[in-house]
Scaffold this active site. Structure first.
Site, mmCIF file in Angstrom:
data_model
loop_
_atom_site.group_PDB
_atom_site.id
_atom_site.type_symbol
_atom_site.label_atom_id
_atom_site.label_comp_id
_atom_site.label_asym_id
_atom_site.label_seq_id
_atom_site.Cartn_x
_atom_site.Cartn_y
_atom_site.Cartn_z
ATOM 1 N N ASP A 86 -8.318 2.033 4.014
ATOM 2 C CA ASP A 86 -7.366 2.524 5.011
ATOM 3 C C ASP A 86 -7.605 1.884 6.378
ATOM 4 O O ASP A 86 -6.662 1.589 7.115
ATOM 5 C CB ASP A 86 -7.452 4.049 5.120
ATOM 6 N N ARG A 96 0.869 17.567 -10.366
ATOM 7 C CA ARG A 96 -0.393 17.174 -9.732
ATOM 8 C C ARG A 96 -1.572 17.690 -10.543
ATOM 9 O O ARG A 96 -2.574 17.008 -10.717
ATOM 10 C CB ARG A 96 -0.455 17.735 -8.309
ATOM 11 N N HIS A 135 -7.848 10.442 2.091
ATOM 12 C CA HIS A 135 -7.222 9.224 1.572
ATOM 13 C C HIS A 135 -5.874 9.604 0.954
ATOM 14 O O HIS A 135 -5.686 9.602 -0.254
ATOM 15 C CB HIS A 135 -8.136 8.572 0.539
ATOM 16 N N ARG A 159 -6.164 -1.573 6.451
ATOM 17 C CA ARG A 159 -4.706 -1.521 6.618
ATOM 18 C C ARG A 159 -4.333 -1.161 8.056
ATOM 19 O O ARG A 159 -3.333 -1.665 8.585
ATOM 20 C CB ARG A 159 -4.118 -0.506 5.632
#
Length: 308
Positions: free
Chosen positions: A148, A88, A175, A151
Site C-alpha cells: 500500500d 464474505r 489492508h 502505491r
C-alpha cells in the site's frame, strides 16, 4: 538462506522471481497443490537465471512440505479470490482453512520459520496465523502496508510530477479500500512536506486513488495484481535475510500499541533477522487516530467470522 513461497500463481511466482534475482538467498522453494504447476514455474524461472544473472536455486513441489524443511522465511500467498455470489463469511472460511493447513505444514518442517502472510483478507489471515501457529509474535508479518505504501508513493510522484525517488510516505491501518490510512501528514518530497506542493484537491486525489489501488488494477486486469505484491514481499524477505533493520509498514499483532490489543493492523516496524525487531509508534493527528480506530473496528468484525 532458504525461502519458501506457498502458492505458485502470479503473486507467488513474482515473489520467487524477485527474490531470486536479488541473489541474497541460496534457495527458493515454490509449493502448490496443482500437480506439476510449481515444478513448471520453478523450471521456467531457472531458465532465466543465466539471462538475468542470478545463482539462486529455485525448486518446485506439489504439496510436499518436507522439501521446505529448514526454511528461514516462508511466504503464504495461497487462497481464492471472492467469486460472484460468495459471501464474505464463505470466502473467509475457505481461505482460513487453506492458510491454517499451510501454516501447520510450514511450522512442522521449519519450527523457527518467519511467516509473511499475503493471503486475503490479509489482516485477518495474519491474525489467524498468530492464533494457530504457536510462533512468537515477532515471527508473523502481514505484507499489506509495504504494498500500500508503494502505491501511495506512486500516486504522490504522479501528482507531484517528480521522480519517485524524491518521494517518501507510508500507509498504515487495514489492508482494505476503506480501512487504509495513507499518512499524508508524514509524506515528503526530499524532506519537504508534500502538503507544501499539493493543493486540497490533489491531496484528496492521491489518498483516494491509493485506497482503491488494488481495486483499480483488478478492474483493468480482470484479476489481482502481481508485480508490485511480489516486489513488496521481496523487500521484506531481503530485510530479514540481510538483517537490514528497514522500517516497513506491515500488519502486526498489537498489544497496546496505537491503543489496540489482540488485532493485526498495519503499523511501521523495524524488520531484521529476527523478523519484527520493533514496532515504531508514530504520532498521529486526531483525525488519523480516529480513522485508525475505525479501521480496527472493521477488521475486528471480519475477525469475528473466523473459526479456529
Amino acid at each position: 538462506m532458504k525461502v519458501t513461497v506457498v502458492g505458485a500463481g502470479a503473486v507467488g511466482a513474482s515473489c520467487a522471481e524477485y527474490i531470486a534475482m536479488k541473489n541474497f538467498c541460496s534457495e527458493v522453494v515454490l509449493v502448490d497443490i496443482k500437480e506439476g504447476f510449481a515444478e513448471g514455474k520453478a523450471m521456467d524461472l531457472m531458465q532465466t537465471a543465466s539471462l538475468n544473472g542470478f545463482d539462486t536455486k529455485i525448486t518446485g513441489t506439489t504439496g510436499d512440505y518436507s522439501k521446505t524443511a529448514g526454511s528461514h522465511v516462508a511466504v503464504i500467498t495461497s487462497g481464492i479470490p471472492r467469486k460472484p455470489g460468495m459471501t464474505r463469511e464463505e470466502l473467509i472460511g475457505i481461505n482460513a482453512g487453506i492458510v491454517k493447513d499451510v501454516t501447520a505444514n510450514l511450522v512442522k518442517h521449519s519450527p523457527d520459520v518467519i511467516i509473511i502472510v499475503v493471503s486475503n483478507p490479509m489482516d485477518t489471515m495474519a491474525y489467524l496465523v498468530h492464533k494457530t501457529s504457536g510462533l512468537p509474535k515477532h515471527k508473523i508479518i502481514g505484507m499489506g502496508g509495504a504494498l500500500d505504501s508503494a502505491r501511495f508513493k506512486y500516486r504522490l510522484a504522479e501528482a507531484l510530477e517528480s521522480p519517485i525517488s524524491d518521494v517518501d510516505g507510508m500507509v498504515i491501518a487495514a489492508h482494505s479500500d476503506t480501512g487504509m490510512l495513507p499518512l499524508l501528514s508524514k509524506a515528503t518530497r526530499n524532506g519537504v512536506p508534500v502538503t507544501e506542493f499539493l493543493d486540497a484537491d490533489q491531496q484528496k486525489y492521491v489518498i483516494e486513488e491509493t485506497k482503491v489501488g488494488g481495486a483499480t488494477l483488478t478492474k483493468l486486469l480482470g484479476t489481482s495484481a502481481w508485480y508490485a505484491p511480489g516486489a513488496a514481499v521481496s523487500v521484506m524477505v531481503q530485510a530479514i535475510a540481510c538483517d537490514q533493520k528497514k522500517m516497513i509498514p506491515c500488519s502486526l499483532m498489537l498489544e497496546g500499541e496505537y491503543n489496540q490489543t489482540d488485532i493485526c493492523l498495519g503499523v511501521p516496524a523495524i524488520i531484521g533477522k529476527n523478523g519484527v525487531e520493533k514496532i515504531v509508534n508514530v504520532t498521529l493527528t486526531v483525525e488519523e487516530q480516529l480513522k485508525f480506530a475505525e479501521a480496527a473496528k472493521a477488521v475486528r468484525e471480519v475477525n469475528g467470522d473466523l473459526k479456529f
